[in-house]
Write an enzyme that holds these catalytic residues in place. Structure first.
Site, PDB file in Angstrom:
ATOM      1  N   HIS A 419       0.801  -1.221   0.000  1.00  0.00           N
ATOM      2  CA  HIS A 419       0.000   0.000   0.000  1.00  0.00           C
ATOM      3  C   HIS A 419       0.839   1.277   0.000  1.00  0.00           C
ATOM      4  CE1 HIS A 419      -4.176  -1.410   0.492  1.00  0.00           C
ATOM      5  NE2 HIS A 419      -3.651  -2.420   1.160  1.00  0.00           N
ATOM      6  N   LYS A 611      -8.192  13.898   4.676  1.00  0.00           N
ATOM      7  CA  LYS A 611      -7.399  12.674   4.592  1.00  0.00           C
ATOM      8  C   LYS A 611      -6.359  12.718   5.695  1.00  0.00           C
ATOM      9  CE  LYS A 611      -6.309  13.870   0.388  1.00  0.00           C
ATOM     10  NZ  LYS A 611      -6.694  12.652  -0.322  1.00  0.00           N
ATOM     11  N   ARG A 612      -5.597  11.662   5.821  1.00  0.00           N
ATOM     12  CA  ARG A 612      -4.520  11.640   6.804  1.00  0.00           C
ATOM     13  C   ARG A 612      -3.537  12.775   6.530  1.00  0.00           C
ATOM     14  NH1 ARG A 612       0.153   8.415   6.631  1.00  0.00           N
ATOM     15  NH2 ARG A 612      -0.636   7.499   4.697  1.00  0.00           N
ATOM     16  N   LYS A 617       1.005  14.177   1.067  1.00  0.00           N
ATOM     17  CA  LYS A 617      -0.358  14.519   0.628  1.00  0.00           C
ATOM     18  C   LYS A 617      -0.507  16.019   0.395  1.00  0.00           C
ATOM     19  CE  LYS A 617      -2.344  10.462   2.893  1.00  0.00           C
ATOM     20  NZ  LYS A 617      -2.877   9.737   1.733  1.00  0.00           N
ATOM     21  N   THR A 719      -8.468   6.551  -2.096  1.00  0.00           N
ATOM     22  CA  THR A 719      -9.870   6.156  -2.279  1.00  0.00           C
ATOM     23  C   THR A 719     -10.800   7.319  -1.955  1.00  0.00           C
ATOM     24  OG1 THR A 719      -9.844   5.202  -0.049  1.00  0.00           O
ATOM     25  CG2 THR A 719      -9.545   3.689  -1.901  1.00  0.00           C
ATOM     26  N   LYS A 723     -14.573   8.517  -3.665  1.00  0.00           N
ATOM     27  CA  LYS A 723     -15.798   8.849  -2.928  1.00  0.00           C
ATOM     28  C   LYS A 723     -16.314  10.224  -3.336  1.00  0.00           C
ATOM     29  CE  LYS A 723     -13.782   6.177   0.761  1.00  0.00           C
ATOM     30  NZ  LYS A 723     -12.819   6.250   1.872  1.00  0.00           N
TER      31      LYS A 723
END
Length: 902
Positions: A419, A611-612, A617, A719, A723
């Site tokens: 992952h 998100k995290r 990111k 993901t 969504k």
């Protein structure tokens, strides 16, 4: 008289499920004043035909409601009286929520028993999914939607004079995960049950989960997330399946009865693993699988002699140590004790799970040759990799299989999903730590490595460099065990989670292994369950889609959403589609007001990044854009820009200091912007605390723009992007992870792509990247970075934001914010222009929803089942021959069916 109540109370502090609950902490979502749930209609007349001394399980008593035909309402009243021992007038919202959950669970468990009985009778091949995280969120709404009981439940609750939404809101999120890894596991469990695949999920029964996040002066503050403080109505304890887990000790050389030498592990501590089961009901309520979570306890929880001698605290010392293992998700591993606890956690849940798998196998099979035909074990990332040497130990040491026979079994049953492309996320355990905690496993790992390096020698004779690069044992001080390599060597399948991610695994991360075992590598692009991420969280859009497409078949065949494409330019459909979006934005605006104290305009562009929190990111790239717009407005108050609301939600790992500094920076900048009258409300910033699945279900349907802006080559899949798109949000993103495939599916006209590609990133690093070259060449970039590093936004905390600026300019800008800044701003400019054209924006949003079919977790799971697990669906119908239980036919979930006798 209205059926609904107003001024509803907050959650009760009393519970019939938990024995001695502590006082509840401050709630993360808005609650109303305390007090009993008021009734706004005359009390329902109840009649019991059972003598006062009679007793029996709820659902079998002769307790009835005069004139009622709603079985759920009858069940709720039964549970209120016979399970909770509460009176209808004193019942609080949480009591009613418990009654509803238990009533729904009663119906699910009937099908659960049928499912497991069928699987056992047919001795099916099962999928065993091992994951350290399961981000389940709330379960009630999901269960109601999947069983078809939603409308009946709403009717039952409202007939009791209660507010259905307020009752449902009593549920707390299950604290079993952190980010996308855990939510993916939850989506996969849903799809496995929906598609009738026999499956069991395994994980840890965390008492406190990750942590509950609050902000103190804009800084993240962590508190225990005691999600179990009032108990949980969905879980069922199974003490009869408890197992022992050995730890520490030493290995002795002994001889068996045949005179053969055999190493024997002599542990000096044992933990007890207690399983808790959570039913996983598939859509249509055909198959009900389960998630089994292991709680750790000491083998000897109470020292009676020490207690009698006055050592009251010492008498429960072992119990405290034993319970620590399943206490918290991801304990901080900055310390040696933290590292040790993480390793013990991982081994604990893997050992428990393998023992449970083997127990189930031994019930119906006699020889180990059949084991690969009955079990497919998927390792969700590197956390469960210790399963490889543990299964070898069980087979060789405990069951006397030869090494070669045991190794063939291991390779056939294990599959490994990678992952991450971040080297620091690929776990490595120091050899001294492994020797201390798992001495026998270290011996097995060394033997696995010795035999594996013999294969490397055959492939590349005399290449010492290749051996060093591929060895499971990394040389150094101290030596370390490369857990990802162990998973690769011990599995028959290694898969990435997006096409680009898998390509990079083959080309860089695990290139040598791919050259050695090319047949083992494959791609399985992630997906999301449309049941949770559209039908459950966006019922208004669901209704519109059902009406437009003439049915709900798309819920299990998401490609059917393509039927919406022909309506994408229809003004009437656009109006209806965007009306749903506006409604969701108003709901989110209310949440922002409650949680952040910020008033936002629902007509503004809602720009969301949830998100995290991690540097790759690039939430801080988003922050640079906010600062740029703010600075432009200060220089030109009449600047014509689309008003924006920037919505953030993220948790930073407790030991990740820079990530926490980024959160502080966003909050500090947002606080200044939100109260600055000079910009006329054109920008607002809201960082919602304690981001969780429930909050995501409110944010995602309301979003106009989804920020998926990771540095190319860093995000495995993502993901959240799926969504958002499913709910009609447009994506601004780099060509990273699943964004690449989203571009292919949606078309370049329906997504905003910017930034360097992976090839350009690699070339830039090869050439030599200096962020100051971009800083010096771009006045706006220079201006906002200097502004951020000043004390302007934190006058009371000088230099508190300097670390964020330094990470970009002085520490090499490892995630290339400066290199992508100009391209990002250009793409945001195109977003501004597109949003002004309401018809164009509506069409793009509709096309995102219509073309999301590929990103269903059902598609992903079917690919796993065919290409990795070799597992077949097992029909669970009244006669075990049906492939799907139609909604229109009578079934055990019929809300009008008699409760008696079920």
């Amino acid at each position: 008289m209205s059926k609904k109540t107003t001024g509803l109370p907050k959650r009760s502090t009393r519970s019939p499920v938990a024995a001695t609950p502590p006082p509840p902490p401050a709630p993360s979502l808005p609650r109303k004043p305390a007090g009993p749930m008021p009734l706004t209609r005359p009390p329902i007349k109840v009649r019991s035909t059972v003598p006062p001394t009679a007793s029996g399980p709820v659902g079998r008593t002769e307790f009835s409601v005069e004139g009622s035909t709603n079985g759920l309402k009858i069940s709720m009243l039964n549970h209120l009286k016979f399970t909770l021992a509460r009176d209808i007038r004193s019942a609080r919202p949480r009591d009613w929520w418990l009654c509803l959950c238990l009533s729904v669970r009663d119906r699910i468990l009937e099908r659960f028993i049928t499912t497991q009985g069928t699987h056992n009778r047919k001795n099916v091949r099962r999928v065993y999914y091992l994951s350290l995280e399961y981000l389940m969120g709330r379960l009630l709404k999901d269960a109601l939607n999947n069983t078809g009981l939603y409308d009946a439940a709403r009717e039952a609750v409202e007939e009791l004079g209660l507010d259905f939404d307020r009752v449902v809101d009593e549920e707390v999120d299950m604290g079993l995960g952190n980010g996308g890894l855990g939510r993916l596991a939850a989506c996969f469990l849903d799809s496995l049950a929906t598609l009738d695949y026999p499956a069991v999920g395994y994980g840890i029964h965390y008492e406190y989960g990750l942590f509950k996040q609050t902000f103190v002066n804009g800084r993240q503050f962590e508190m225990p997330d005691n999600w179990l403080r009032f108990g949980n109505p969905w879980q069922i304890v199974r003490p009869e399946y408890r197992v022992e887990v050995p730890l520490f000790g030493h290995v002795e050389s002994r001889f068996n009865s045949r005179g053969d030498w055999k190493p024997v592990w002599v542990p000096d501590r044992k933990l007890m693993g207690i399983p808790w089961d959570i039913p996983i009901v598939g859509y249509g309520a055909n198959t009900v699988n389960f998630l089994r979570l292991w709680e750790s306890r000491a083998q000897h929880e109470f020292d009676f002699q020490t207690f009698n001698e006055g050592g009251y605290v010492e008498s429960v010392h072992e119990r405290a140590i034993g319970e620590t293992v399943s206490k918290v998700l991801y304990p901080n591993d900055k310390t040696e004790s933290g590292k040790e606890l993480r390793l013990i956690q991982q081994f604990f849940f893997v050992s428990c799970s393998l023992q449970d798998i083997i127990r189930r196998f031994n019930k119906h099979n006699e020889t180990w040759d059949a084991f690969p035909d009955k079990a497919a074990i998927q390792l969700n990332d590197t956390h469960p990799s210790i399963a490889v040497p543990e299964l070898m130990r069980i087979l060789v040491d405990d069951n006397d299989l030869t090494w070669d026979a045991a190794w063939e079994i291991c390779k056939k049953v294990f599959g490994y999903t990678n992952h991450t492309l971040l080297p620091e996320a690929l776990e490595k355990w120091p050899v001294p730590l492994m020797e201390k905690v798992l001495p026998r496993h270290l011996q097995i790992i060394f033997e696995i490595n010795r035999r594996f390096l013999d294969e490397v020698e055959k492939k590349w004779p005399g290449d010492g460099g290749k051996k060093a690069a591929m060895s499971i044992i990394e040389e150094g001080t101290p030596k370390k065990v490369r857990m990802a390599y162990l998973a690769v060597v011990g599995s028959h399948s290694i898969n990435g989670v997006a096409a680009l991610h898998t390509r990079l695994i083959k080309e860089s991360l695990l290139r040598d292994f791919y050259e050695l075992y090319p047949e083992r590598f494959n791609n399985k692009t992630n997906g999301i369950t449309p049941r949770r991420w559209l039908r459950s969280c966006n019922r208004e859009l669901t209704k519109l889609i059902d009406e437009t497409l003439g049915g709900n078949g798309w819920a299990t065949k998401l490609d059917q959403l393509r039927g919406l494409e022909k309506y994408a330019s229809d003004p009437d459909f656009q109006t209806k589609f965007m009306a749903v979006k506006t409604l969701k934005k108003k709901n989110l605006a209310a949440l922002i007001k409650t949680e952040c104290g910020v008033t936002v305009d629902p007509t503004a562009l809602f720009d969301c990044q949830v998100k995290r929190l991690h540097e790759y990111k690039r939430q801080h790239l988003n922050l640079l854009h906010i600062l740029t717009l703010y600075r432009r407005l200060l220089h030109n108050p009449n600047l014509d820009i689309v008003p924006r609301v920037f919505v953030f939600g993220a948790k930073a790992a407790p030991g990740y200091d820079l990530a926490k500094d980024i959160i502080h920076a966003i909050n500090a900048v947002g606080a200044v912007i939100n109260r600055d009258p000079r910009i006329n409300g054109k920008l607002k910033v809201a960082f919602l605390p304690n981001y969780c699945v429930t909050m995501a279900e409110q944010i995602i349907p309301a979003a106009d723009l989804s920020e998926q802006i990771s540095t190319a080559g860093k995000e495995a899949s993502g993901t959240g992007n799926m969504k958002f798109a499913l709910n009609g949000a447009l994506t601004i993103g780099t060509l990273d992870g699943a964004n690449v495939e989203m571009l292919e599916e949606f078309g370049p006209d329906n997504i905003f792509i910017f930034g360097l590609t992976i090839e350009q990133v690699n070339e830039l690093w090869k050439r030599g990247y200096n962020p100051r070259d971009y800083y010096n060449a771009n006045e706006e970039l220079r201006g906002v970075l200097d502004w951020l590093g000043s004390d302007y936004f934190t006058p009371d905390e000088p230099k508190s934001l300097l670390s964020v600026r330094e990470s970009i300019l002085d520490h090499g800008d490892p995630y290339l914010l400066c290199a992508d800044y100009a391209s990002y701003l250009a793409a945001q400019g195109e977003v501004d222009r597109a949003f002004r054209d309401k018809s164009r924006w509506a069409r793009m949003a509709i096309m995102n929803t219509a073309r999301s079919g590929k990103f269903s977790s059902d598609r992903t799971i079917n690919e796993y089942a065919r290409e990795i697990w070799n597992v077949q669906p097992c029909a669970i119908g009244p006669d075990s021959t049906q492939t799907r239980m139609p909604f229109q036919t009578p079934h055990p979930f019929d809300p009008n069916a008699s409760v008696k006798g079920k």
